[in-house]
Design a protein around this motif. Structure first.
Motif, PDB file in Angstrom:
ATOM      1  N   VAL A 273     -30.180  44.996-125.724  1.00 21.60           N
ATOM      2  CA  VAL A 273     -29.242  43.995-126.233  1.00 21.60           C
ATOM      3  C   VAL A 273     -29.318  42.756-125.349  1.00 21.60           C
ATOM      4  CG1 VAL A 273     -26.859  43.538-126.893  1.00 21.60           C
ATOM      5  CG2 VAL A 273     -27.739  45.875-126.942  1.00 21.60           C
ATOM      6  N   GLU A 274     -29.296  41.589-125.991  1.00 25.89           N
ATOM      7  CA  GLU A 274     -29.304  40.320-125.249  1.00 25.89           C
ATOM      8  C   GLU A 274     -28.051  39.537-125.618  1.00 25.89           C
ATOM      9  OE1 GLU A 274     -33.005  37.935-124.170  1.00 25.89           O
ATOM     10  OE2 GLU A 274     -32.149  36.749-125.808  1.00 25.89           O
ATOM     11  N   GLY A 275     -27.383  38.994-124.606  1.00 23.82           N
ATOM     12  CA  GLY A 275     -26.177  38.209-124.843  1.00 23.82           C
ATOM     13  C   GLY A 275     -25.683  37.575-123.557  1.00 23.82           C
ATOM     14  N   TYR A 276     -24.508  36.964-123.656  1.00 24.84           N
ATOM     15  CA  TYR A 276     -23.920  36.248-122.522  1.00 24.84           C
ATOM     16  C   TYR A 276     -22.827  37.083-121.863  1.00 24.84           C
ATOM     17  CZ  TYR A 276     -26.233  32.086-124.377  1.00 24.84           C
ATOM     18  OH  TYR A 276     -27.163  31.182-124.814  1.00 24.84           O
ATOM     19  N   ILE A 277     -22.827  37.100-120.546  1.00 30.82           N
ATOM     20  CA  ILE A 277     -21.737  37.747-119.817  1.00 30.82           C
ATOM     21  C   ILE A 277     -20.505  36.848-119.931  1.00 30.82           C
ATOM     22  CG2 ILE A 277     -20.914  38.530-117.560  1.00 30.82           C
ATOM     23  CD1 ILE A 277     -23.843  39.019-116.793  1.00 30.82           C
ATOM     24  N   VAL A 278     -19.406  37.408-120.445  1.00 33.10           N
ATOM     25  CA  VAL A 278     -18.209  36.586-120.677  1.00 33.10           C
ATOM     26  C   VAL A 278     -16.982  37.089-119.936  1.00 33.10           C
ATOM     27  CG1 VAL A 278     -18.993  35.766-122.924  1.00 33.10           C
ATOM     28  CG2 VAL A 278     -17.616  37.843-122.792  1.00 33.10           C
TER      29      VAL A 278
ATOM     30  N   GLU B  52     -19.658  23.815-119.455  1.00 30.08           N
ATOM     31  CA  GLU B  52     -21.106  23.783-119.238  1.00 30.08           C
ATOM     32  C   GLU B  52     -21.468  23.769-117.751  1.00 30.08           C
ATOM     33  OE1 GLU B  52     -19.645  19.524-119.699  1.00 30.08           O
ATOM     34  OE2 GLU B  52     -19.281  21.467-120.668  1.00 30.08           O
ATOM     35  N   LYS B  53     -20.524  24.119-116.884  1.00 30.00           N
ATOM     36  CA  LYS B  53     -20.721  23.957-115.435  1.00 30.00           C
ATOM     37  C   LYS B  53     -21.941  24.700-114.903  1.00 30.00           C
ATOM     38  CE  LYS B  53     -17.568  27.744-114.154  1.00 30.00           C
ATOM     39  NZ  LYS B  53     -16.342  28.097-113.413  1.00 30.00           N
ATOM     40  N   LEU B  54     -22.260  25.859-115.466  1.00 32.41           N
ATOM     41  CA  LEU B  54     -23.402  26.611-114.955  1.00 32.41           C
ATOM     42  C   LEU B  54     -24.721  25.895-115.210  1.00 32.41           C
ATOM     43  CD1 LEU B  54     -22.395  30.261-115.929  1.00 32.41           C
ATOM     44  CD2 LEU B  54     -22.133  29.118-113.723  1.00 32.41           C
ATOM     45  N   GLN B  55     -24.738  24.994-116.180  1.00 39.42           N
ATOM     46  CA  GLN B  55     -25.954  24.225-116.476  1.00 39.42           C
ATOM     47  C   GLN B  55     -25.956  22.858-115.784  1.00 39.42           C
ATOM     48  OE1 GLN B  55     -24.162  25.772-119.286  1.00 39.42           O
ATOM     49  NE2 GLN B  55     -25.472  27.485-118.726  1.00 39.42           N
TER      50      GLN B  55
ATOM     51  N   VAL C  45     -20.811  34.889-114.692  1.00 42.18           N
ATOM     52  CA  VAL C  45     -20.169  34.729-115.995  1.00 42.18           C
ATOM     53  C   VAL C  45     -20.757  33.498-116.680  1.00 42.18           C
ATOM     54  CG1 VAL C  45     -18.014  34.211-117.194  1.00 42.18           C
ATOM     55  CG2 VAL C  45     -18.031  35.900-115.356  1.00 42.18           C
ATOM     56  N   GLY C  46     -21.166  33.647-117.922  1.00 42.23           N
ATOM     57  CA  GLY C  46     -21.807  32.558-118.654  1.00 42.23           C
ATOM     58  C   GLY C  46     -23.318  32.665-118.693  1.00 42.23           C
TER      59      GLY C  46
END
Length: 763
Positions: A50-55, A244-247, A112-113
């Protein structure tokens, strides 16, 4: 018969295998196929990837945390979209001990994110569809997730390091993701129950390495002045910021502490490094090498990094903009050759974004304006959040603020019977629901500061009910509310016109339906008769007039998606026709921050403004092609600077930007993060420039509501002598009509300071 059965069976087997590849999610999942989170929830059996975002993190069944601190390292929540919080769209994922050092959220809240790919058993977890017993866990970029051998001991913690060793000369620690122990320091700032800053009082003599660090430890129980030793994991962690802070944002070097030992209390804090005395902040460059060279002496972004977490001081800093979100922008001192406003602001220029700006984090109730200054040494620690370095000030020792005189700005030219006055005014999400106090301030500024212009191009007029989702975009009551207040204060009875946008199609706050429109004084100007356009009708110019009045310019062009459409209106003044085009270009949202992780910043939003400017220029070129002396005025919030590419494209042989005729220190209509800058403009047809005076009335952008601010933008205004394009100034050879005197004896065309236009024989 037996062979036929075997062949039939083989053929059916092949078909079944083929179908299983085409429809991989019917029945049990396969680890060979990467699934979305939603697919894993719907097909929650078997083994899957499974691929997804840690939230976030699961405390229990449908009991989830989405923000640090997190309770343990045993699980995370996965979603198809970053920031998702709907429990029905979340997949809890178990984290085995071999992966917890990299993927546990208590230890690594900064992940996270981030996007991850996990292989494991799809089965109920916390009584909802989940993933357990992972056999593979990696970030989507392929990094991380190499599990240790069962029973393999972790590398021993590094002992004997000083804080400056951990910080290193750069933006990332050379000890990132390593365990360290017995790191000593004095607590200089406590950030709630779970974090603090500490600093080594003994410097290494290297100005490129910080002597302080941020420490995360739940329920640390410490106070400023405690002397401590810290054990833990060195991390690069993005603190508070936008979604968008992680980017976009820089990370802070920190220690995720497993143990904090208090050795003493009441220890004297290290002396602050005084900016402007002990260390000089760069004043020209934020970054010029894409982080290639760590150069705090030249690059502002490296300078503040070299002080990360440290106690600093600023002696009597000057405020350069209003307090916003609890932050007060300041500078340590003025720099020779830079441009400052008379009120005390610093100007953004093509040459410099002013890296010497600093942000004092005080509180949202603090009242300060440009030109004020602090009466003494302001101290605090250097942090980072929301795309900027910040100074978390020592509130107990904050010196008094000395308030500067409030400079009242009034338009430099008085209304003349034979001259047309036009203003551009962004009135910041104004509607009939706007407070009476703000409505009164806007009306007062129009009467007393702008001296009742003949035409006012209004920007950010909302519909009647503001941001209420009523389904109606009509703004008639909004205009009338402002008109009535102007009349109540003794001003003229303005008329208004606009074209209501399609509901929620022009950007801005949902339900607000901001648009551009006009107030005009019918005693001075008339709206020329022509059919009024609709939200989707495109205006044109034929036989010397607009085909619609008012009319929107190419409103169905895709470049105007989710932004305001230009509104053209044709007015008549003293028998002379003038076409005014009001605009509100798309915002700078989505651009990289000045002090962000991408250098130089990428200006994604500029592309759309360039295309809008090109379209607008072509429309005006069409007018001038039919009538070279047609009078055109373009105004509005163009969301870019006078030296920017969109404004250059807009001018392109057809227009002259009157803002550029003003002294540099007066060229600003907005203040963003302490930088005074031009976003609002008025441009005129080339042949009108010599007959036009301009002014920016700086009554809002440098101030707070407590100072009488009516909007977040300053109005821009011009006064034009319409005379069919006849020159009032001699050319560079002295050729021209007889000089006409009025007022102070200057010929028509003198600027706001009473100077002549600059031609050799002008006086």
């Amino acid at each position: 018969m037996g062979n036929l059965k075997r062949k039939t069976f083989s053929w059916l087997t092949a078909v079944i295998l083929l179908v299983s590849y085409v429809i991989p999610f019917s029945g049990q999942a396969s680890a060979e196929t990467v699934m979305t989170v939603q697919q894993a929830i719907e097909n929650n059996s078997g083994t899957g990837t499974v691929e997804g975002y840690i939230v976030g993190h699961a405390r229990g069944t449908n009991s989830y945390d989405y923000e640090a601190p997190f309770g343990d390292d045993y699980n995370f929540l996965l979603a198809d979209t970053a920031g998702e919080t709907d429990p029905a769209k979340l997949l809890p994922v178990q984290i085995k001990s071999t992966y917890r050092s990299e993927f546990g959220l208590k230890t690594n809240p900064d992940i996270v994110g981030k996007k991850v790919r996990v292989t494991g058993s799809l089965e109920a977890y916390f009584t909802v569809p989940g993933l357990k017993s992972p056999t593979s866990m990696q970030f989507a970029d392929g990094s991380g997730g190499e599990p240790g051998e069962p029973g393999e001991p972790e590398p021993p913690a590094v002992i004997g390091l000083k804080i400056h060793d951990i910080q290193g000369e750069g933006h990332a620690s050379p000890y990132k993701d390593q365990q360290v122990a017995q790191v000593a320091g004095i607590v200089t700032k406590v950030e709630g129950n779970n974090a603090f800053f500490m600093q080594d009082p003994e410097e290494d003599g290297n100005p490129n390495t910080s002597e302080a660090i941020y420490v995360y430890k739940r329920a640390h129980g410490l106070t400023e002045g405690d002397q401590v030793e810290v054990d833990g994991l060195v991390k690069e962690w993005v603190l508070d910021g936008y979604s968008e802070k992680l980017q976009t944002d820089l990370a802070m070097t920190e220690i995720n502490a497993t143990e904090v030992t208090k050795l003493a209390s009441g220890v004297e804090l290290p002396e602050p490094v005084v900016i402007g005395q002990d260390r000089m902040a760069p004043t020209q460059v934020i970054d010029n090498d894409q982080f290639g060279v760590f150069d705090p002496a030249e690059d502002g972004i490296d300078f503040y990094e070299s002080l990360e977490g440290m106690r600093i001081g600023v002696e009597s800093p000057q405020v350069i903009g209003p307090q916003k979100y609890g932050e007060v922008p300041v500078i340590a001192n003025k720099v020779e050759g830079k441009v400052y406003s008379p009120q005390g602001g610093i100007l953004l220029t093509e040459e410099s974004s002013n890296p010497e700006r600093m942000f004092l984090v005080i509180d949202r109730d603090y009242v300060a304006k440009a030109g004020d200054y602090f009466n003494g040494l302001v101290t605090g620690v250097v942090s980072y959040g929301y795309s900027n370095f910040k100074i978390l000030v020592d509130q107990e020792t904050l010196p008094d603020l000395i308030e500067s005189d409030l400079i009242e700005d009034i338009v430099a030219f008085e209304q003349k019977e034979n001259k047309l006055t036009i203003a551009s005014y962004n009135i910041e999400n104004f509607s009939a629901e706007t407070s009476a106090a703000k409505t009164a301030r806007i009306a007062d500024s129009i009467i007393n500061n702008l001296k009742t212009p003949d035409i006012i191009g209004l920007v950010e007029v909302q519909d009647n009910d503001g941001q209420t989702a009523s389904g109606s975009a009509d703004a008639s009551h909004s205009y009338q509310t402002l008109i009535d207040e102007i009349v109540a204060q003794g001003g003229p009875v303005y008329s208004w016109t606009d074209i209501a946008p399609e509901y929620n199609q022009d950007g801005g706050a949902p339900g607000g339906n901001i648009r551009v429109g006009y107030l005009f004084n019918p005693e001075r100007v008339q709206l020329k008769e022509a059919p009024k356009g609709t939200a989707t009708d495109a205006v044109d110019y034929e036989n010397g007039d607009l085909t619609l009045n008012p009319g929107r310019i190419d409103p169905q062009n895709p470049i105007f998606e989710d932004t305001r459409k230009p509104l053209a209106a044709e007015f008549v003044f003293k028998g002379q026709e003038v076409i005014v085009i009001a605009n509100h270009f798309n915002s700078k949202g989505g651009d990289d921050p000045l002090f962000g992780v991408t250098q130089p910043p990428v200006l994604d939003s500029e592309v759309q403004r360039i295309e809008i400017a090109k379209l607008l220029n072509e429309f005006i070129a069409g007018i001038h092609a039919e009538d070279s002396k047609a009078n055109v005025v373009v105004l509005g919030d163009l969301n870019d600077f006078e030296f920017s590419k969109p404004i250059e494209v807009l001018e392109n042989g057809q227009l002259i930007n009157m803002v550029e005729t003003l002294p540099e220190g007066e060229r600003f209509t907005y203040n963003y993060q302490g930088n005074s800058q031009v976003l609002d403009h008025i441009l005129v047809s080339n042949h009108l420039a010599d007959q036009t005076e301009a002014d920016i009335i700086n009554i809002n952008s440098l101030y707070m509501e407590e100072h009488g601010r009516a909007s977040d933008h300053d109005p821009v205004m011009v006064q034009i002598h319409l005379n069919n394009g006849q020159r009032q100034c001699p050319d560079s050879n002295g050729n021209g009509p007889e000089k006409q005197h009025e007022d102070n004896g200057k010929h028509l065309g003198h600027d706001k300071k009473g100077k002549a236009c600059g031609y050799d024989k002008a006086s």
